[in-house]
Design a protein around this motif. Structure first.
Motif, PDB file in Angstrom:
ATOM      1  N   LEU A 170      23.064  66.249  24.024  1.00  0.00           N
ATOM      2  CA  LEU A 170      23.928  66.359  22.853  1.00  0.00           C
ATOM      3  C   LEU A 170      23.448  65.406  21.769  1.00  0.00           C
ATOM      4  O   LEU A 170      23.066  64.268  22.064  1.00  0.00           O
ATOM      5  CB  LEU A 170      25.375  66.009  23.212  1.00  0.00           C
ATOM      6  CG  LEU A 170      26.044  66.871  24.279  1.00  0.00           C
ATOM      7  CD1 LEU A 170      27.492  66.411  24.485  1.00  0.00           C
ATOM      8  CD2 LEU A 170      26.019  68.333  23.890  1.00  0.00           C
ATOM      9  N   PRO A 171      23.465  65.812  20.498  1.00  0.00           N
ATOM     10  CA  PRO A 171      23.003  64.959  19.400  1.00  0.00           C
ATOM     11  C   PRO A 171      24.059  63.933  19.018  1.00  0.00           C
ATOM     12  O   PRO A 171      24.623  63.956  17.930  1.00  0.00           O
ATOM     13  CB  PRO A 171      22.753  65.974  18.281  1.00  0.00           C
ATOM     14  CG  PRO A 171      23.755  67.064  18.553  1.00  0.00           C
ATOM     15  CD  PRO A 171      23.854  67.157  20.048  1.00  0.00           C
ATOM     16  N   ILE A 172      24.343  63.001  19.934  1.00  0.00           N
ATOM     17  CA  ILE A 172      25.402  62.023  19.724  1.00  0.00           C
ATOM     18  C   ILE A 172      24.847  60.617  19.943  1.00  0.00           C
ATOM     19  O   ILE A 172      24.233  60.339  20.964  1.00  0.00           O
ATOM     20  CB  ILE A 172      26.577  62.257  20.689  1.00  0.00           C
ATOM     21  CG1 ILE A 172      27.287  63.576  20.354  1.00  0.00           C
ATOM     22  CG2 ILE A 172      27.574  61.101  20.624  1.00  0.00           C
ATOM     23  CD1 ILE A 172      28.393  63.926  21.317  1.00  0.00           C
ATOM     24  N   SER A 173      25.073  59.726  18.974  1.00  0.00           N
ATOM     25  CA  SER A 173      24.768  58.300  19.138  1.00  0.00           C
ATOM     26  C   SER A 173      25.830  57.520  18.366  1.00  0.00           C
ATOM     27  O   SER A 173      26.335  57.989  17.345  1.00  0.00           O
ATOM     28  CB  SER A 173      23.365  57.965  18.643  1.00  0.00           C
ATOM     29  OG  SER A 173      23.232  58.275  17.273  1.00  0.00           O
ATOM     30  N   TYR A 174      26.151  56.317  18.843  1.00  0.00           N
ATOM     31  CA  TYR A 174      27.214  55.536  18.208  1.00  0.00           C
ATOM     32  C   TYR A 174      27.216  54.133  18.796  1.00  0.00           C
ATOM     33  O   TYR A 174      26.518  53.839  19.764  1.00  0.00           O
ATOM     34  CB  TYR A 174      28.574  56.207  18.419  1.00  0.00           C
ATOM     35  CG  TYR A 174      28.987  56.304  19.873  1.00  0.00           C
ATOM     36  CD1 TYR A 174      29.884  55.394  20.434  1.00  0.00           C
ATOM     37  CD2 TYR A 174      28.468  57.300  20.706  1.00  0.00           C
ATOM     38  CE1 TYR A 174      30.256  55.479  21.760  1.00  0.00           C
ATOM     39  CE2 TYR A 174      28.834  57.388  22.027  1.00  0.00           C
ATOM     40  CZ  TYR A 174      29.726  56.493  22.553  1.00  0.00           C
ATOM     41  OH  TYR A 174      30.061  56.564  23.876  1.00  0.00           O
ATOM     42  N   ARG A 175      28.013  53.240  18.201  1.00  0.00           N
ATOM     43  CA  ARG A 175      28.215  51.894  18.721  1.00  0.00           C
ATOM     44  C   ARG A 175      29.578  51.848  19.398  1.00  0.00           C
ATOM     45  O   ARG A 175      30.565  52.347  18.871  1.00  0.00           O
ATOM     46  CB  ARG A 175      28.126  50.858  17.605  1.00  0.00           C
ATOM     47  CG  ARG A 175      26.851  50.927  16.825  1.00  0.00           C
ATOM     48  CD  ARG A 175      26.821  49.876  15.744  1.00  0.00           C
ATOM     49  NE  ARG A 175      26.158  48.668  16.197  1.00  0.00           N
ATOM     50  CZ  ARG A 175      24.847  48.513  16.278  1.00  0.00           C
ATOM     51  NH1 ARG A 175      24.055  49.527  15.981  1.00  0.00           N
ATOM     52  NH2 ARG A 175      24.306  47.389  16.678  1.00  0.00           N
ATOM     53  N   LYS A 176      29.625  51.219  20.563  1.00  0.00           N
ATOM     54  CA  LYS A 176      30.845  51.160  21.352  1.00  0.00           C
ATOM     55  C   LYS A 176      31.221  49.707  21.622  1.00  0.00           C
ATOM     56  O   LYS A 176      30.430  48.957  22.214  1.00  0.00           O
ATOM     57  CB  LYS A 176      30.646  51.911  22.677  1.00  0.00           C
ATOM     58  CG  LYS A 176      31.753  51.706  23.691  1.00  0.00           C
ATOM     59  CD  LYS A 176      33.073  52.279  23.222  1.00  0.00           C
ATOM     60  CE  LYS A 176      34.159  52.075  24.285  1.00  0.00           C
ATOM     61  NZ  LYS A 176      35.480  52.481  23.790  1.00  0.00           N
ATOM     62  N   THR A 177      32.408  49.282  21.160  1.00  0.00           N
ATOM     63  CA  THR A 177      32.910  47.933  21.420  1.00  0.00           C
ATOM     64  C   THR A 177      33.875  47.977  22.596  1.00  0.00           C
ATOM     65  O   THR A 177      34.784  48.817  22.627  1.00  0.00           O
ATOM     66  CB  THR A 177      33.630  47.368  20.180  1.00  0.00           C
ATOM     67  OG1 THR A 177      32.719  47.321  19.082  1.00  0.00           O
ATOM     68  CG2 THR A 177      34.151  45.958  20.453  1.00  0.00           C
ATOM     69  N   THR A 178      33.670  47.093  23.571  1.00  0.00           N
ATOM     70  CA  THR A 178      34.505  47.085  24.772  1.00  0.00           C
ATOM     71  C   THR A 178      35.052  45.687  25.043  1.00  0.00           C
ATOM     72  O   THR A 178      34.453  44.674  24.649  1.00  0.00           O
ATOM     73  CB  THR A 178      33.706  47.544  26.005  1.00  0.00           C
ATOM     74  OG1 THR A 178      32.591  46.660  26.206  1.00  0.00           O
ATOM     75  CG2 THR A 178      33.180  48.963  25.808  1.00  0.00           C
ATOM     76  N   LEU A 179      36.211  45.659  25.709  1.00  0.00           N
ATOM     77  CA  LEU A 179      36.825  44.417  26.171  1.00  0.00           C
ATOM     78  C   LEU A 179      36.991  44.513  27.676  1.00  0.00           C
ATOM     79  O   LEU A 179      37.658  45.429  28.175  1.00  0.00           O
ATOM     80  CB  LEU A 179      38.185  44.195  25.501  1.00  0.00           C
ATOM     81  CG  LEU A 179      38.173  44.001  23.977  1.00  0.00           C
ATOM     82  CD1 LEU A 179      39.599  43.930  23.435  1.00  0.00           C
ATOM     83  CD2 LEU A 179      37.402  42.738  23.608  1.00  0.00           C
TER      84      LEU A 179
END
Length: 205
Positions: free
Chosen positions: A79-88
């Motif tokens: 899938l053409p998906i990329s992103y930044r993911k912030t986690t706690l």
């Protein structure tokens, strides 16, 4: 990714039945994006009522795990998906490394040039991503995907190691049909640790 047959006998349909366009929506925590991917399938009576996939890319998944293309995720799709993911770490489910995919849905396909139809069910069975903890994180290590302890309706097929590393490629399998979401945190570090991961590859089975 499984195609489930419903209704009429498969042997009734001649060669040339094609599946149409499927809209895949992948929900990842508060980030949401729709990815349009064309997935083709041709029904071949001479192969024993099999659907042969074509038209969609699975280059990344197959290069990462060649054996995967011949097993549970034979119909894997990039899938053409990329992103930044912030986690706690160890906070609410959606504050951790959280993924959700659509529930199974029905598709009606029609034979080219004919009136015969067939009802199929389209189901996402696996998710794979490549995610690396970035220098934006207070401590650039302890990736939330580098664990075999995943909560929700997933089991870990593959996980990057070691747990104190930056991450890599993971694959999770969904074991529930109608509840397809899960989340994870690193087994290392303290509760509330903030991580920013760059997700540059996404694929589903």
């Amino acid at each position: 990714m499984h195609d489930h047959q419903e209704g009429m006998s498969m042997g009734y349909f001649p060669a040339g039945l094609r599946a149409a366009v499927v809209l895949l929506v992948l929900l990842l925590s508060s980030w949401a994006e729709a990815a349009n991917v064309t997935i083709g399938a041709r029904f071949r009576t001479e192969t024993g009522s099999q659907f042969l996939r074509y038209g969609s890319s699975n280059e990344w998944i197959c290069k990462t795990w060649r054996d995967l293309c011949k097993s549970a995720s034979e119909n894997a799709v990039d899938l053409p998906i990329s992103y930044r993911k912030t986690t706690l770490k160890d906070r609410l489910a959606r504050q951790q490394y959280y993924v959700k995919v659509p529930q199974p849905r029905s598709l009606l396909v029609r034979r080219d040039g004919g009136s015969e139809t067939l009802n199929l069910k389209f189901e996402v069975t696996h998710i794979s991503q490549y995610a690396i903890v970035t220098a934006e994180s207070p401590v650039a290590s302890n990736s939330p995907i580098a664990t075999r302890d995943v909560q929700g309706s997933c089991s870990v097929v593959r996980a990057p190691l070691p747990p104190e590393g930056l991450g890599g490629t993971f694959q999770w399998a969904f074991w529930e049909r109608d509840s397809k979401w899960c989340y994870a945190s690193s087994p290392r570090g303290e509760s509330g640790d903030l991580k920013v991961s760059l997700v540059s590859r996404t694929g589903i089975g």
